[in-house]
Design a protein around this motif. Structure first.
Motif, short mmCIF file in Angstrom:
data_model
loop_
_atom_site.label_atom_id
_atom_site.label_comp_id
_atom_site.label_asym_id
_atom_site.label_seq_id
_atom_site.Cartn_x
_atom_site.Cartn_y
_atom_site.Cartn_z
N PRO A 121 0.82 -1.22 0.00
CA PRO A 121 0.00 0.00 0.00
C PRO A 121 0.85 1.26 0.00
O PRO A 121 1.83 1.37 0.73
N TRP A 122 0.48 2.20 -0.83
CA TRP A 122 1.15 3.50 -0.80
C TRP A 122 0.11 4.64 -0.78
O TRP A 122 0.46 5.80 -0.91
N LEU A 123 -1.15 4.25 -0.57
CA LEU A 123 -2.22 5.22 -0.36
C LEU A 123 -2.90 4.93 0.98
O LEU A 123 -2.87 3.81 1.48
N ILE A 124 -3.54 5.95 1.54
CA ILE A 124 -4.17 5.82 2.85
C ILE A 124 -5.63 5.46 2.63
O ILE A 124 -6.47 6.33 2.37
N ASP A 125 -5.95 4.16 2.71
CA ASP A 125 -7.31 3.73 2.46
C ASP A 125 -7.58 2.42 3.20
O ASP A 125 -6.69 1.81 3.78
#
Length: 439
Positions: A308-312
């Motif tokens: 993951p490299w996004l905040i979700d």
């Protein structure tokens, strides 16, 4: 003493984690174990401030204080024989500052203990199940790194046996780890050649961290016995993926019931669970500094990496940073997929629990869960993309830093920023290859 002697044990190895999760240790002859328990074993406190290359970083309480001692007392409740080293048993050590009688601020195990205590004050009793990946490497003197992957077979994800493991490394390792009694449950070959994943059973947070720490140490030691290198480096090779350290987390109440479960609530998740998710999302930039603690960590991120490299967050969605597995009831939990294998287990778990606790106390709801395949920057904010950005986020997150301890946070930031400075001064192989001939 009598029991250990009757079992043929004549040495006790006392180990404890340093700031980056490497084991520091001393072998104690059995006759001297009572003295070690009573008086402790003296180590220089600057062991917490020593880099992998042996540099002593100028962190408060170390060089500036004249390199004082810490005292390490064996925790005999954690004593277990080493199946691969006859006559030796190992245990963890509890670290104190002789000047104050309190835990050393940099002690990762004591940091987690303090966070767990804070959770308990608010009725939260965290349960954690760790999943770790690593690469097994063989010596290759002609390669730039001096090592190559043990197997370079493609298409071997979720396999076992000789198909991608010609020496049955996984099978031998699982049996020895079983005998070490650290709660190993299963393992398989992972996505890339030479990469393995071994799972640990779930337990209370401190026990899970202790077992993860001992697991990583054991894997590296067993690889050395094979004449190989096992590395938990986030991304050791170009052209293949990285290694993760995923955490499955839930909480129980005083009766042992799962407080994350609520069949009548949205997605079957209780308010406690949803608030915990919201807290992890809110403090994700700062948490990244602990979950992805090296310069190399950020080379594991990117589209289509399943890192993951996004905040979700999402329902049973492996492209999300926080995944909610499909089980409910006693199996209700969240899976944090952010961490990479280089993370210190104590710090990763402490940071995750601290962020979740802050979310529960704030009682805020998370945004709508991710639907479909993720990695869309129009839907979710980016995580820090470099270690300097992550350290800045940790420093700016006063709520998380205070819960982790201001002294610890200051020491960690100093130590890691020195790592960045040393890297920025170092000439890499890539630079020489790129520039030397043409410029």
């Amino acid at each position: 003493m009598t029991r250990l002697a009757s079992e043929g044990i004549d040495v006790v190895r006392v180990t404890y984690p340093d700031l980056i999760g490497t084991d520091r240790a001393r072998d104690v002859l059995l006759d001297h174990l009572p003295a070690a328990c009573e008086h402790g074993l003296a180590f220089c406190r600057a062991v917490y401030h020593t880099s992998p290359q042996g540099d002593v970083v100028d962190v408060s309480g170390g060089l500036d204080a004249g390199l004082p001692d810490i005292s390490v007392r064996p925790d005999l409740d954690t004593l277990t024989a080493l199946p691969w080293e006859p006559g030796v048993a190992a245990c963890l050590g509890d670290v104190t500052d002789p000047a104050t009688g309190r835990p050393a601020p940099e002690s990762p195990r004591d940091l987690l203990r303090a966070v767990v205590d804070r959770c308990a004050q608010h009725g939260l009793h965290p349960v954690v199940g760790p999943e770790l990946e690593y690469f097994l490497c063989e010596a290759a003197p002609d390669s730039p790194q001096g090592w190559r992957r043990y197997s370079e077979a493609d298409g071997v994800v979720y396999t076992a046996g000789l198909r991608a493991d010609g020496d049955n490394h996984l099978l031998h390792t699982l049996r020895l780890l079983r005998d070490l009694k650290i709660g190993v449950s299963n393992g398989n070959h992972e996505f890339d050649g030479g990469q393995f994943e071994i799972n640990l059973t779930h337990s209370d947070a401190m026990d899970a961290a202790d077992r993860s720490f001992r697991f990583k140490s054991a894997i590296k030691e067993l690889a050395r016995r094979e004449g190989r290198l096992a590395t938990f480096m986030a991304k050791p090779f170009n052209g293949v993926g990285g290694s993760g350290f995923h955490l499955h987390m839930s909480c129980t109440d005083a009766e042992g019931g799962n407080t994350f479960d609520d069949p009548a609530a949205p997605h079957g998740l209780s308010a406690t669970a949803r608030h915990a998710v919201a807290g992890i999302l809110a403090h994700a930039p700062a948490l990244t500094a602990l979950a992805n603690p090296t310069i190399n960590s950020y080379k594991r991120f990117g589209p289509d990496t399943l890192a993951p490299w996004l905040i979700d967050w999402g329902m049973d969605n492996r492209s999300a940073m926080v995944r909610i597995p499909p089980e409910r009831g006693s199996g209700s939990r969240l899976e944090l997929r952010l961490g990479d294998a280089s993370a210190n287990p104590y710090l990763l778990i402490a940071g995750t629990l601290a962020a979740a606790l802050l979310g529960v106390l704030a009682a805020e709801e998370p945004p709508a869960p991710l639907e479909g395949y993720g990695y869309d920057t129009a839907k979710s904010a980016l995580l820090p993309s470099t270690l300097p950005e992550a350290l800045d986020a940790l420093e700016a997150d006063s709520a998380l830093a205070e819960l982790l301890g201001k002294d610890f946070t200051a020491s960690y930031l100093s130590y890691k920023r020195d790592e960045i400075a040393r890297f920025q001064r170092h000439i890499t192989d890539w630079e020489f290859t790129e520039y030397a001939y043409h410029l």
